[in-house]
Design an enzyme around this catalytic site. Structure first.
Site: not given
Length: 753
Positions: A255, A608, A224-225, A39-40
């Protein structure tokens, strides 16, 4: 970099869906970015595209995220792509954006005056406490932090606590509203703003048109997020853009794990309702995990109804399915994980590339102890190591005073709960006898202890507080040879009022869970024998050694952390521990209808892992000081059974520690085998018949080798059976209570196999 080079760079660095998101037209765009999907990369390349391909001025672009670290990394990536052209792009946190707006608007109607100060949480709480004192609201009954956070959460939902009326409000809310009105006046008088103001005040100024559209309204806004935004942040985003601006938000509803902090998943779920013409792009290619891990995690989160849906996939090779193990106790769970990690380290794995994740901070204790005993390097992230936590240190301070005249322990213990004993009173005690506790003990032997304390310089309500405290320590010293270590801690909690104090605090449940873990550690160390001074000394020495392991300085070590702390991180091997009903998911979440968020949290934990994932639970766990039979988490049963592998190795319940000694009773060899001799299918792990029915065992089923549960002594195994029927006598080796002789008719045993 030329436009041709950038276009070639974008095509080479991005997959098809990432490229689609980066180059979308000016319509609003929702990018559903699955875990590990880059995503970044999408956000930073979008900024580069706007600058070099569309010729957008740098000052017209604003990218907003949640942490300074994320903002810094994002800014650095953009600069690597386009160089100095990115220097004027706003890449910052929501709070930094709000601060810039307020600085530009300082002095305007409704804005703070020029030169205003920004108070962090500590400074703001200090103002709140003064206002609460002025309102004559007892901080002992209504904790300032709890009331402050209550108002903060309300503001994140676009509420003004000053507008709360008394109708239908709790006593806490009414008190908070009174204090908040004073607080706002104080902050305005001091020309200061807090972190909530950094969001709420800019929104008010923008909504009322007080702030000019230029430069605070941007042509291009990237968030973002987005799943972590609250209603205030959502409204701020909507208000910053006019109808001609472009908006791209990047988030993952799977998430969304911060509802307790005010985040509103509806911001993602209802994006198409807010922007009917919006483009939705799903980033489903994962660059982190293997396909077996993604399949198991996806199988679990697909049970949620609050989602827009994605199907993660990867090109990463790997055929190791996640492994699930149901252990006998929380100690055997720690042993199982420690053995796995030790084997990996022997095979040249790096400790920093492994993590143990759990739902609550209190769960770290057995892992810290086991890893320390096995010399496995570890570090506790997102929280203090267990024996350094404030409430644990408070109780240990009381225990130290049972043994020695320790003035440092006295200063800590006498202040928790507060008894009005400040530094001046402690100094008066020290000046009289050289030891503050020695002087207190001497005063307690006088015919009038209060008069004696006043004669040496103690004043105010501290006199009565010291007498009560001296009586408590005297009682504990008398009982040290006749009570168990676990009971001694319980007496400290009850007699001191510390348990009552913690219950009144907003985070009291978590802190009491840490005390329960301390009791469990004490029982495990000393069993049920009277504690004695020697045993207490060894227990305190053991806690001190673990506390002084200096894990915070370990540059690399196995990471121990809650799942919330692990968000955004990744490890080669991940162990998710404590997957039990009432623990993960939490009982409060089950009762409060928040199981979907707990399921998302489990999904975050599983994703993770890059290469290997291990899931575990305990059949028995000490909860609130008592052993309880635990059911595996519903989440284990919700994962397709073909996607998990059950560990088939026999499991040691408790092993002798390699570094820390135990009492003779605890040194007995305690081992048990799994309930079934054969391999157990994971699909049976949530079947009550596979775990034991919980029905009282009949005498004809109680033979040697049978695993049983006793309501007082816990889990054990029958080592000898004599007689039959009503005369059947059993010898049972219990994991925690040692060997007991029981008459089957009255023993109330339950079968575990």
């Amino acid at each position: 970099m030329s436009q041709l080079e950038l276009r070639h760079n974008l095509a080479g660095n991005l997959n098809a869906e990432q490229y689609r998101a980066v180059t979308h037209d000016g319509r609003p765009c929702l990018v559903l970015a699955g875990a590990g999907s880059g995503k970044t990369r999408v956000i930073t390349h979008r900024i580069a595209w706007l600058l070099d391909q569309l010729g957008a001025p740098a000052t017209s672009i604003c990218a907003v995220t949640f942490t300074n670290k994320a903002a810094g990394e994002m800014r650095a990536r953009v600069e690597r792509l386009v160089g100095t052209a990115a220097s004027d792009v706003w890449v910052l946190t929501f709070h930094a954006l709000g601060l810039r707006i307020l600085r530009d608007a300082a002095g305007a109607d409704g804005a703070p005056r020029p030169g205003f100060a920004v108070y962090d949480r500590g400074d703001a709480l200090a103002v709140w406490r003064r206002c609460q004192a002025a309102a004559k609201i007892d901080p002992g009954e209504l904790r300032p932090t709890m009331l402050f956070e209550m108002c903060s959460r309300a503001r994140s939902r676009l509420q003004d606590p000053r507008a709360w009326d008394d109708a239908g409000r709790s006593a806490e809310e009414r008190a908070a509203a009174r204090i908040y009105a004073r607080y706002c006046t104080q902050m305005r008088d001091q020309n200061a703003v807090d972190f909530d103001d950094l969001l709420a005040l800019p929104l008010q100024l923008l909504s009322r048109g007080v702030v000019s559209p230029d430069p605070t309204r941007f042509r291009h806004l990237l968030v973002d997020e987005y799943q972590d935004t609250n209603r205030t942040q959502y409204r701020l985003v909507r208000t910053l853009l006019d109808d001609t601006g472009s908006l791209m938000v990047v988030g993952d509803e799977d998430q969304a794990i911060y509802r307790w902090r005010g985040a509103d998943i509806a911001n993602v779920l209802e994006f198409r309702d807010d922007f009917p013409s919006a483009t939705v792009v799903r980033l489903e290619q994962n660059y982190r995990s293997t396909q077996p891990i993604l399949a198991a995690a996806g199988s679990l989160v697909s049970r949620n109804s609050e989602r827009l849906g994605k199907q993660l996939w990867t090109e990463n090779a790997g055929d190791s399915k996640p492994i699930y193990m149901q252990c006998a106790t929380e100690r055997s769970e720690a042993v199982w994980i420690a053995k796995r990690i030790a084997a990996a380290l022997t095979a040249d794995a790096q400790p920093g590339d492994m993590a143990v994740l759990y739902r609550t901070n209190a769960q770290s204790r057995p892992f810290e102890e086991e890893f320390a005993g096995r010399s496995i390097p570890f570090r506790v992230l997102g929280g203090q190591t267990f024996f350094r936590r404030a409430e644990v240190k408070d109780v240990l301070a009381y225990l130290r005073l049972v043994l020695v005249d320790d003035d440092a322990a006295l200063a800590r213990a006498v202040a928790t709960p507060a008894r009005g004993v400040g530094p001046a009173n402690l100094e008066a005690l020290r000046g009289h006898e050289g030891s503050a506790l020695g002087a207190l003990r001497q005063a307690m032997q006088a015919s009038d202890p209060e008069a004696q304390l006043r004669s040496i310089g103690c004043r105010g309500r501290a006199v009565g507080g010291l007498v009560e405290f001296g009586q408590l320590i005297g009682e504990l010293r008398q009982r040290v040879d006749t009570t168990t270590l676990g009971d001694l801690i319980e007496q400290v909690m009850a007699r001191s009022g510390y348990r009552t104090l913690l219950r009144a605090q907003a985070d009291g449940e978590d802190r009491l869970a840490n005390i329960d873990e301390l009791v469990a550690s004490a029982i495990e160390f000393a069993d049920s024998a009277p504690v004695g001074r020697e045993t207490l000394t060894r227990f305190l020495d053991r806690t001190a050694l673990i506390s002084d392991a200096d894990t915070s300085r370990v540059a690399t070590g196995v990471a121990l952390m809650t799942v919330h702390s692990a968000k955004g991180l990744e490890f080669s091997q991940v162990f998710v521990a404590g997957l039990e009903e009432g623990l993960f998911p939490l009982r409060s979440a089950i009762d409060g209808g928040q199981v979907e968020e707990e399921r998302r949290l489990a999904y975050v934990a599983m994703t993770r892992a890059r290469h290997e994932l291990f899931l575990s639970s305990a059949r028995m766990r000490r909860v609130h000081g008592r052993e309880r039979f635990q059911l595996p988490s519903r989440f284990i049963g919700e994962i397709d059974s073909g996607l998990l592998v059950a560990d088939e190795e026999p499991q040691a319940v408790v092993e002798r520690s390699r570094q820390y000694g135990r009492t003779a009773t605890a040194d007995r060899v305690r081992r048990t085998t799994r309930a079934s001799a054969g391999a157990r299918r994971v699909s049976r792990a949530v079947d009550p018949n596979a775990r034991g029915s919980g029905i009282r065992a009949s005498s004809n089923r109680l033979g040697e080798g049978t695993a049983v549960f006793h309501p007082m002594f816990g889990v054990g195994r029958i080592t000898q059976a004599q007689g039959s029927g009503d005369s059947l006598k059993l010898t049972v080796a219990f994991a925690r209570a040692g060997t007991k002789q029981l008459i089957a008719k009255y023993a109330k045993l339950e079968l575990l196999a």
